[in-house]
Design an enzyme around this catalytic site. Structure first.
Site, PDB file in Angstrom:
ATOM      1  N   LYS A 133      64.156   2.564   2.273  1.00 32.88           N
ATOM      2  CA  LYS A 133      64.051   1.285   3.307  1.00 32.88           C
ATOM      3  C   LYS A 133      65.182   0.537   3.336  1.00 32.88           C
ATOM      4  O   LYS A 133      65.695   0.185   2.125  1.00 32.88           O
ATOM      5  CB  LYS A 133      62.961   0.747   2.991  1.00 32.88           C
ATOM      6  CG  LYS A 133      62.194   0.339   4.511  1.00 32.88           C
ATOM      7  CD  LYS A 133      61.634   1.447   5.255  1.00 32.88           C
ATOM      8  CE  LYS A 133      60.902   1.065   6.710  1.00 32.88           C
ATOM      9  NZ  LYS A 133      60.178   1.900   7.171  1.00 32.88           N
TER      10      LYS A 133
HETATM   11  N1  GLU Z   1      61.059   4.055  10.222  1.00 38.26           N
HETATM   12  C1  GLU Z   1      60.082   5.053  10.172  1.00 38.26           C
HETATM   13  C2  GLU Z   1      58.874   5.267   9.440  1.00 38.26           C
HETATM   14  O1  GLU Z   1      58.600   4.103   8.796  1.00 38.26           O
HETATM   15  C3  GLU Z   1      60.985   6.440  10.353  1.00 38.26           C
HETATM   16  C4  GLU Z   1      61.659   6.596   9.056  1.00 38.26           C
HETATM   17  C5  GLU Z   1      62.760   7.701   9.284  1.00 38.26           C
HETATM   18  O2  GLU Z   1      62.776   8.427  10.164  1.00 38.26           O
HETATM   19  O3  GLU Z   1      63.471   7.996   8.231  1.00 38.26           O
HETATM   20  O4  GLU Z   1      58.388   6.323   8.929  1.00 38.26           O
END
Ligand code: GLU
Length: 433
Positions: free
Chosen positions: A120
């Protein structure tokens, strides 16, 4: 050094947070390790990120003044493949929040069996206070700072709160210019014109609704189209607005929705298309003439079949969990229910469908986007949606069955299943050296 520099506030707000999602993430992992019978060494490995990067992002503002922002990228695990996860722009971002979100991405990818680890990113910024040009400069500088650790085989960012397709296009361009050739696979959630997948923008909402309907049927609350089912949705952004619209399309009565400014309520059901128009004209659900105003937090306490928290972490906590009257909570956001609230809801018989299952549609279609990009062969929207649906329903059935078999909550079943997959990959590869 001036007095201003001495007293400048530190960018991280971790000490002033009311509740750390990292504590919840760590408790969930600890409980899974205990249930699965793994040793403390494996626990120690999985409880820490493999790699973290904190970067300063100097920004030239439109008025020529300079401001230095802080950004993070945390890569929690790579055992099953490249790290994967969104990039968040929010004033509340700090390293502990990013660590928690990265760990949840590892479990989410493992649970849905997409071949990624978890990561993240975040920048401590309120994007509403910056111009488009400023956001572009912030994004490009952040990308260039984290360039050595991202890439299609290393770590693949995607949108999250406060970022969108355009943010991903800037990241992709910055990375590509540095590489000397176009690298579409470095990010997902891109615009279609530069290699984004059809169906990616609506994928998280689509998955949330599919899981919500499956849960409703499984719990015997009724069948869509046959019985009257009600829902309330907290958050009217990318996930919440799409989920509200799809629920209404499916025949569910959406009685309330909220955003950061307030909530609207109508017992006979809100006209969601009209509300979407109001939202695009005014920027908020507040003031919508087709419903009554409601205090934002009161939405969480409505007597509905399905409650979808689709905004931020920790909104259902020990302070309000005993007032939740929904039959099932489907976590559209990451970490909306604290560990303490989880226990209170379980005692009350409220079923919680965990984030790592409920909102996984986004990363599943991110995976499809990366696969399509790697093959330079594009699927139709119908193909994307069908493949998404197959994976979401398979994961739901596996988690529901495992929860029933072991008499545990859906969250415990989902986390155990995910941790087991990651642990197996790690143990098969072995510890180097
Ligand atoms: N931000 C989204 C999540 O928390 C998508 C993450 C992604 O597609 O890599 O799942």
């Amino acid at each position: 050094m001036t007095q201003d520099m001495l007293t400048a506030p530190t960018p991280s707000r971790s000490s002033s947070r009311r509740h750390s999602p990292l504590q919840d993430a760590q408790m969930q992992l600890e409980s899974a390790i205990h249930t699965l019978g793994y040793n403390s060494g494996l626990h120690a490995i999985l409880s820490r990120p493999r790699r973290e990067m904190t970067v300063s992002i100097p920004l030239r503002r439109d008025d020529e003044s300079i401001e230095v922002l802080t950004g993070y990228r945390v890569q929690h695990n790579f055992s099953r493949g490249p790290a994967k996860g969104g990039l968040r722009y929010s004033p509340g971002v700090d390293i502990d929040e990013v660590r928690a979100l990265a760990m949840w991405m590892t479990w989410k990818c493992a649970l849905l069996d997409v071949p990624y680890g978890g990561a993240k990113g975040g920048i401590t910024i309120d994007p509403r206070l910056y111009s488009r040009g400023e956001l572009e400069r912030v994004t490009r500088r952040y990308t260039s700072e984290i360039l050595p650790i991202i890439g299609p085989e290393r770590d693949i960012p995607a949108p999250d709160i406060g970022t969108d397709e355009q943010t991903m296009a800037w990241m992709m361009d910055t990375f590509s210019v540095s590489a000397g050739f176009t690298v579409p696979g470095v990010v997902t959630g891109k615009p279609h014109s530069v290699g984004g997948s059809l169906g990616r923008a609506s994928a998280t909402s689509r998955g949330v609704v599919q899981i919500a309907l499956a849960a409703v049927e499984h719990l015997g609350l009724g069948r869509v189209g046959v019985s009257r089912l009600t829902a309330a949705v907290q958050g009217f952004g990318k996930v919440g607005a799409g989920a509200a619209a799809m629920l209404a399309d499916a025949g569910v009565t959406v009685v309330a929705v909220s955003d950061q400014y307030g909530a609207v309520h109508r017992a006979s059901g809100l006209d969601i298309p009209a509300l979407l128009t109001h939202m695009s004209e005014t920027g908020s659900v507040v003031g919508f003439s087709g419903g009554d105003e409601l205090e934002g937090t009161a939405l969480l306490e409505l007597d509905v079949d399905v409650l979808i928290p689709a905004a931020v972490e920790c909104v259902i906590n020990s302070g309000n969990a005993d007032r939740v009257r929904a039959r099932v909570v489907v976590e559209g956001a990451n970490g909306p229910t604290t560990a303490a609230a989880d226990r209170i809801l379980a005692d009350k018989g409220v079923v919680v469908v965990p984030d790592i299952l409920a909102n996984a549609g986004g990363v599943v279609v991110s995976y499809f986007e990366w696969v399509q990009g790697n093959q330079a062969y594009w699927w139709t929207e119908k193909e994307v949606n069908e493949r998404l649906s197959t994976r979401m329903i398979a994961a739901w059935e596996q988690v529901a069955q495992s929860a029933a078999e072991h008499k545990v909550s859906l969250r415990e079943a989902a986390t155990c299943s995910a941790v087991k997959r990651v642990a197996q990959a790690h143990l098969t590869r072995g510890l180097y050296p």
